[in-house]
Design a protein around this motif. Sequence first.
Motif, PDB file in Angstrom:
ATOM      1  N   GLN A  66       0.824  -1.216   0.000  1.00  0.00           N
ATOM      2  CA  GLN A  66       0.000   0.000   0.000  1.00  0.00           C
ATOM      3  C   GLN A  66       0.852   1.256   0.000  1.00  0.00           C
ATOM      4  N   ASP A  67       1.899   1.238   0.811  1.00  0.00           N
ATOM      5  CA  ASP A  67       2.761   2.420   0.889  1.00  0.00           C
ATOM      6  C   ASP A  67       3.347   2.752  -0.474  1.00  0.00           C
ATOM      7  N   ILE A  68       3.764   1.697  -1.168  1.00  0.00           N
ATOM      8  CA  ILE A  68       4.387   1.910  -2.478  1.00  0.00           C
ATOM      9  C   ILE A  68       3.365   2.462  -3.470  1.00  0.00           C
ATOM     10  N   VAL A  69       2.174   1.864  -3.465  1.00  0.00           N
ATOM     11  CA  VAL A  69       1.131   2.334  -4.384  1.00  0.00           C
ATOM     12  C   VAL A  69       0.781   3.785  -4.088  1.00  0.00           C
ATOM     13  N   GLN A  70       0.684   4.090  -2.789  1.00  0.00           N
ATOM     14  CA  GLN A  70       0.273   5.441  -2.419  1.00  0.00           C
ATOM     15  C   GLN A  70       1.356   6.470  -2.747  1.00  0.00           C
ATOM     16  N   LYS A  71       2.577   6.047  -2.687  1.00  0.00           N
ATOM     17  CA  LYS A  71       3.689   6.984  -2.853  1.00  0.00           C
ATOM     18  C   LYS A  71       3.790   7.544  -4.280  1.00  0.00           C
ATOM     19  N   GLY A  72       3.609   6.703  -5.271  1.00  0.00           N
ATOM     20  CA  GLY A  72       3.728   7.178  -6.644  1.00  0.00           C
ATOM     21  C   GLY A  72       5.165   7.475  -7.028  1.00  0.00           C
ATOM     22  N   ALA A  73       5.342   8.163  -8.146  1.00  0.00           N
ATOM     23  CA  ALA A  73       6.683   8.465  -8.647  1.00  0.00           C
ATOM     24  C   ALA A  73       6.700   9.861  -9.263  1.00  0.00           C
ATOM     25  N   SER A  74       7.905  10.364  -9.453  1.00  0.00           N
ATOM     26  CA  SER A  74       8.054  11.742  -9.967  1.00  0.00           C
ATOM     27  C   SER A  74       7.851  11.774 -11.473  1.00  0.00           C
ATOM     28  N   VAL A  75       6.619  11.639 -11.882  1.00  0.00           N
ATOM     29  CA  VAL A  75       6.301  11.560 -13.302  1.00  0.00           C
ATOM     30  C   VAL A  75       6.317  12.945 -13.935  1.00  0.00           C
ATOM     31  N   SER A  76       6.935  13.062 -15.082  1.00  0.00           N
ATOM     32  CA  SER A  76       6.765  14.287 -15.843  1.00  0.00           C
ATOM     33  C   SER A  76       6.893  13.944 -17.322  1.00  0.00           C
ATOM     34  N   LEU A  77       6.282  14.760 -18.126  1.00  0.00           N
ATOM     35  CA  LEU A  77       6.343  14.544 -19.565  1.00  0.00           C
ATOM     36  C   LEU A  77       7.441  15.438 -20.118  1.00  0.00           C
ATOM     37  N   ASP A  78       8.524  14.822 -20.552  1.00  0.00           N
ATOM     38  CA  ASP A  78       9.658  15.611 -21.045  1.00  0.00           C
ATOM     39  C   ASP A  78       9.810  15.431 -22.552  1.00  0.00           C
ATOM     40  N   PHE A  79      10.345  16.436 -23.192  1.00  0.00           N
ATOM     41  CA  PHE A  79      10.627  16.343 -24.629  1.00  0.00           C
ATOM     42  C   PHE A  79      12.094  16.643 -24.870  1.00  0.00           C
ATOM     43  N   SER A 127       9.882  12.288 -27.097  1.00  0.00           N
ATOM     44  CA  SER A 127       9.902  12.188 -25.642  1.00  0.00           C
ATOM     45  C   SER A 127      10.555  10.875 -25.232  1.00  0.00           C
ATOM     46  N   PRO A 128      11.510  10.935 -24.310  1.00  0.00           N
ATOM     47  CA  PRO A 128      12.114   9.681 -23.845  1.00  0.00           C
ATOM     48  C   PRO A 128      11.101   8.903 -23.011  1.00  0.00           C
ATOM     49  N   ILE A 129      11.050   7.596 -23.189  1.00  0.00           N
ATOM     50  CA  ILE A 129      10.150   6.781 -22.371  1.00  0.00           C
ATOM     51  C   ILE A 129      10.762   6.605 -21.003  1.00  0.00           C
ATOM     52  N   LYS A 130      10.012   6.968 -20.015  1.00  0.00           N
ATOM     53  CA  LYS A 130      10.411   6.634 -18.655  1.00  0.00           C
ATOM     54  C   LYS A 130       9.296   5.777 -18.107  1.00  0.00           C
ATOM     55  N   ILE A 131       9.637   4.621 -17.625  1.00  0.00           N
ATOM     56  CA  ILE A 131       8.609   3.739 -17.089  1.00  0.00           C
ATOM     57  C   ILE A 131       8.554   3.945 -15.589  1.00  0.00           C
ATOM     58  N   PHE A 132       7.437   4.437 -15.130  1.00  0.00           N
ATOM     59  CA  PHE A 132       7.289   4.714 -13.710  1.00  0.00           C
ATOM     60  C   PHE A 132       6.548   3.556 -13.054  1.00  0.00           C
ATOM     61  N   ARG A 133       7.287   2.732 -12.338  1.00  0.00           N
ATOM     62  CA  ARG A 133       6.684   1.592 -11.660  1.00  0.00           C
ATOM     63  C   ARG A 133       6.294   1.962 -10.235  1.00  0.00           C
ATOM     64  N   ASN A 134       5.479   1.116  -9.638  1.00  0.00           N
ATOM     65  CA  ASN A 134       5.108   1.298  -8.240  1.00  0.00           C
ATOM     66  C   ASN A 134       6.264   0.925  -7.320  1.00  0.00           C
ATOM     67  N   THR A 135       7.365   1.573  -7.512  1.00  0.00           N
ATOM     68  CA  THR A 135       8.497   1.368  -6.624  1.00  0.00           C
ATOM     69  C   THR A 135       9.097   2.746  -6.416  1.00  0.00           C
ATOM     70  N   GLU A 136      10.068   2.844  -5.555  1.00  0.00           N
ATOM     71  CA  GLU A 136      10.600   4.178  -5.267  1.00  0.00           C
ATOM     72  C   GLU A 136      11.380   4.773  -6.427  1.00  0.00           C
ATOM     73  N   THR A 137      11.913   3.925  -7.278  1.00  0.00           N
ATOM     74  CA  THR A 137      12.802   4.461  -8.292  1.00  0.00           C
ATOM     75  C   THR A 137      12.124   4.578  -9.652  1.00  0.00           C
ATOM     76  N   VAL A 138      12.562   5.528 -10.402  1.00  0.00           N
ATOM     77  CA  VAL A 138      12.101   5.683 -11.778  1.00  0.00           C
ATOM     78  C   VAL A 138      13.016   4.835 -12.654  1.00  0.00           C
ATOM     79  N   ILE A 139      12.406   4.006 -13.462  1.00  0.00           N
ATOM     80  CA  ILE A 139      13.221   3.172 -14.348  1.00  0.00           C
ATOM     81  C   ILE A 139      13.424   3.951 -15.636  1.00  0.00           C
ATOM     82  N   GLU A 140      14.671   4.299 -15.919  1.00  0.00           N
ATOM     83  CA  GLU A 140      14.931   4.965 -17.189  1.00  0.00           C
ATOM     84  C   GLU A 140      15.647   3.998 -18.076  1.00  0.00           C
ATOM     85  N   LYS A 141      15.035   3.730 -19.204  1.00  0.00           N
ATOM     86  CA  LYS A 141      15.669   2.762 -20.109  1.00  0.00           C
ATOM     87  C   LYS A 141      16.860   3.406 -20.787  1.00  0.00           C
TER      88      LYS A 141
END
Length: 499
Positions: free
Chosen positions: A314-327, A485-499
């Motif tokens: 639950q904590d992970i789901v609630q926390k979210g990630a630093s999503v932004s749409l970049d170009f 736009s670079p794909i950034k996959i934002f998973r329900n974890t603390e880190t942003v996965i950047e391919k």
Amino acid sequence: MEPYPTFPTWSRRKFIGVTASGIAGIVLASLTGGCEGCLEKIKNRPIRRFLRTGEPLVDADINIYKAAVSAMKALPASNPCSWEYQRLIHANYCGSAHGSWHFFSWHRAYLFNFEQICRAQAGAGAENWGLPYWNWSNYPNFPTQFMGNAANPLYDNSRNTMAVPAFDGIVGPTNLNNILNLPDFTTFAGSNFSSGQLESGPHNYIHGYVCGNMCSVPTAALDPIFYMHHCMVDYCWYEWNILRNHANTNDPAWQNHNYTGMFADKNCNPVDTSVLATILMPLLSYQYEISPVSSSISTEPFAGMNKSDFKKFQDIVQKGASVSLDFKQRVEVAQRIQLNDQKAFSQPIRLEAAMLDQVMNVASDDRVLLTLEEMDAPTTSEYFVRVFLNLPNANTETPMDDPHYAGSFAFFAAGEAVHEGHDPQDKKKLTYIVDLTETVRRLKQGGEQLNPADLQLQFVPVPIDPQKGNQPFSLGISRARLGISPIKIFRNTETVIEK
Ligand SMILES: [Cu+2]
């Protein structure tokens, strides 16, 4: 046993009577050792089933819904639990939700409270009832339980005929699966200035497909199918966020937003809720009977978890990630595009050779996004618009499996202003995103030679109900930009996965 940090006397009675705003409290209690049995209750929370025929449990849910709708329609309009008052809540307040990142959370809060009112109004036997959802992707025909005549409380005589199923190219499993695989919250669910693709595509399309009351914001919630449609929309958010493990944004401007003075609880009293509470609702308050949308997911990922695993989840789901749409790169391709009626519109675009090269050789971890900005919402929901890349002859007959096809979007008309003070939101400008990546890849694979000085985008307005073909349609788009736009996959974890 550990002490509970905030709810020292959390009791079973309180738990049962908890309202949306108490949800975060339940989480805390269930995780720290208080409220023995909370996890059991959570695991046995009411089930929202998908509508189909020949399933006795669904038949029973429909009967309860009929009883609730009849009871709510019999209440005076001034009663917040009445059918009319519930319509007004959507009419007056959803304007701030459509076309933005509040689309999912606002409607989740609204359905949560509506569901509780239905249980209370339907009476004995409805305590564990869950709203059914209309999975228009796998079941594109209008649900028969809502048809018939005025003797059926779920019937609405204002609807279109819906002689053909909802259009596979927009709501069908292939397109829906693509949308549910969008990697970030911004393109899936929207931002503070743009619509997500689930809203601008399948959601808006279904409003226009059913039409009648469903065709415009002020009247949509009069049709009993409205709630089953939005329950499917909510299921899509659940599938994207929980089952497919994508993270919501952790932007405080979204997470900390409160919905105050809008909703009524099961006792018909005012109740407030917050975006943060809505994130956890499908974990704590109701569960979805899973009806896979082109996926093999068949059970909740947390079904077998113990208390502490559940808490972490639950904590992970609630926390979210630093999503932004970049170009990485972005160019304006058009100023002012005007679409009228069913006329296909071709917009020439000119790119620098280097930019076209970038677009055509789009790296596997980049996307080519077309943003259609500052649109005036059209006055009708009865059209959708198909977008093609470099297909000068595109018209309403062009099949969507043409390799030049790029995507579709639809509209949910604001209708007449509901009351004074809501004009600015109801007339809000829309920004949509069309993802051209797959189209570009297909054209390249097919060996198509593109000339940077001679490219076009085609926009084809198509009436949703071909039998009502000659309705006027007008759409103005203030500007269009093409970006990488670079794909950034934002998973329900603390880190942003950047391919
Ligand atoms: Cu809607």
